[in-house]
Design a protein around this motif. Sequence first.
Motif, short mmCIF file in Angstrom:
data_model
loop_
_atom_site.label_atom_id
_atom_site.label_comp_id
_atom_site.label_asym_id
_atom_site.label_seq_id
_atom_site.Cartn_x
_atom_site.Cartn_y
_atom_site.Cartn_z
N ILE A 39 0.80 -1.24 0.00
CA ILE A 39 0.00 0.00 0.00
C ILE A 39 0.83 1.29 0.00
O ILE A 39 0.30 2.37 -0.21
CB ILE A 39 -1.01 0.03 1.17
N ILE A 40 2.12 1.17 0.23
CA ILE A 40 2.96 2.38 0.27
C ILE A 40 3.63 2.58 -1.09
O ILE A 40 4.21 1.65 -1.64
CB ILE A 40 4.04 2.28 1.38
N LYS A 41 3.51 3.80 -1.59
CA LYS A 41 4.01 4.05 -2.95
C LYS A 41 5.39 4.70 -2.96
O LYS A 41 5.59 5.74 -3.58
CB LYS A 41 2.98 4.90 -3.71
N ILE A 42 6.30 4.11 -2.22
CA ILE A 42 7.70 4.53 -2.28
C ILE A 42 8.57 3.27 -2.24
O ILE A 42 8.09 2.22 -1.81
CB ILE A 42 8.10 5.50 -1.11
N PRO A 43 9.84 3.36 -2.70
CA PRO A 43 10.68 2.16 -2.68
C PRO A 43 10.72 1.52 -1.29
O PRO A 43 10.98 2.19 -0.29
CB PRO A 43 12.06 2.67 -3.09
N PHE A 44 10.43 0.25 -1.26
CA PHE A 44 10.29 -0.48 0.00
C PHE A 44 11.12 -1.75 -0.09
O PHE A 44 10.82 -2.65 -0.87
CB PHE A 44 8.80 -0.82 0.18
N LYS A 45 12.19 -1.80 0.68
CA LYS A 45 13.08 -2.98 0.61
C LYS A 45 12.87 -3.90 1.80
O LYS A 45 12.84 -3.45 2.95
CB LYS A 45 14.55 -2.52 0.59
N MET A 46 12.75 -5.18 1.50
CA MET A 46 12.63 -6.17 2.57
C MET A 46 14.03 -6.69 2.88
O MET A 46 14.75 -7.12 1.98
CB MET A 46 11.74 -7.33 2.12
N LYS A 47 14.42 -6.62 4.15
CA LYS A 47 15.79 -7.05 4.51
C LYS A 47 15.73 -8.14 5.58
O LYS A 47 15.22 -7.89 6.68
CB LYS A 47 16.60 -5.86 5.03
N GLU A 48 16.26 -9.28 5.24
CA GLU A 48 16.23 -10.40 6.17
C GLU A 48 17.44 -10.34 7.10
O GLU A 48 18.56 -10.12 6.65
CB GLU A 48 16.25 -11.70 5.37
N ILE A 49 17.19 -10.51 8.40
CA ILE A 49 18.31 -10.55 9.35
C ILE A 49 18.65 -12.01 9.59
O ILE A 49 17.82 -12.77 10.10
CB ILE A 49 17.93 -9.87 10.69
N LYS A 50 19.85 -12.39 9.18
CA LYS A 50 20.28 -13.78 9.34
C LYS A 50 20.78 -14.00 10.76
O LYS A 50 21.49 -13.15 11.31
CB LYS A 50 21.43 -14.10 8.37
N GLU A 51 20.39 -15.12 11.34
CA GLU A 51 20.90 -15.45 12.68
C GLU A 51 22.28 -16.08 12.55
O GLU A 51 22.54 -16.82 11.61
CB GLU A 51 19.94 -16.42 13.35
N ASP A 52 23.16 -15.74 13.50
CA ASP A 52 24.53 -16.30 13.44
C ASP A 52 24.53 -17.78 13.80
O ASP A 52 23.84 -18.21 14.66
CB ASP A 52 25.44 -15.53 14.41
#
Lengths: 127, 177
Positions: A114-127
Amino acid sequence: MDAYYLEATPKTPKLDFNPDADTFLISGRSIPENSIEFYKPLLDWLDKYVHNPLESTIFEIKLEYFNTSSSKCLVEIFRKLEKIHDSGNKVTIEWYFDEEDEDMEESGEDFKEIIKIPFKMKEIKED
Amino acid sequence: MAKNFTQSDVFQAEIDFLNEVRVLAEDDNIPADKVKENYKLLCDKYDRLIGEAKLLTSVSDRLHAKLNEANEKLKKQSDEINKINDDLKVNNQLLQDTIDQLVKAKVGRKASSIVLLIAIILFIISEGVLEPIVEERVGNTSIGFIFKLGIAVLLKPIDVLVERYMMRRALNKRNQD
């Protein structure tokens, strides 16, 4: 323009909005008793920022958990960022989620829709 | 009451816009192009609101699912804790019974030793002091046998009394601890 900073509590997130840096941050848990009251000062701050934004703003969301009213407040924040984007300045939202937290990933996808701006999904990897 | 206010406050911008449009709808003198412009704006806002409603419903459903999952987990853990507690109670009772038996055995052994000591003392008194005196004065040798028989008969009641006394003391001490 002064920075807007709030330390995190068990129920409210850390808010770090410093115009001297190009990255704004919301992190932690967002389950305040009154979300509107909590986010109102930030929304007011963003209203001022919209009139004089940086050329490029990265907005990081690193939330572990948030309640329904906080999600509405996040929409309001994103709507203000849309204004910055519409005025020609670069705005990017980076939605961080733990690799095992499917709920947070799906919530990010819902916002992205629904948001009309660049939207990046970033996954946080567990160590 | 305060909560209702907060909930409606989350949608204050939408409520304000709705009120604005309602006022315009009452006005019969608005030019057609202005009506169209407002109508378009209303459509845009409605479209946006549908998107937000979908998002909020989705987020809310996910939160409920998460809470439900957490509740189920808590219930399961609570059942496990209750089961462990029950097992602990049974084990505690068994342990207490064993301790009681051990205390009883210990007290019994102590009481027997004390009674044996008393018997020896009585035997020595009887053999060394009473018998010679009685035999000398009465001149009857069977009196010594009667004394020893009396000591033998008294041994068991003395043992019971000493054991009871010591058991009572041990129980009082345990209760104080």
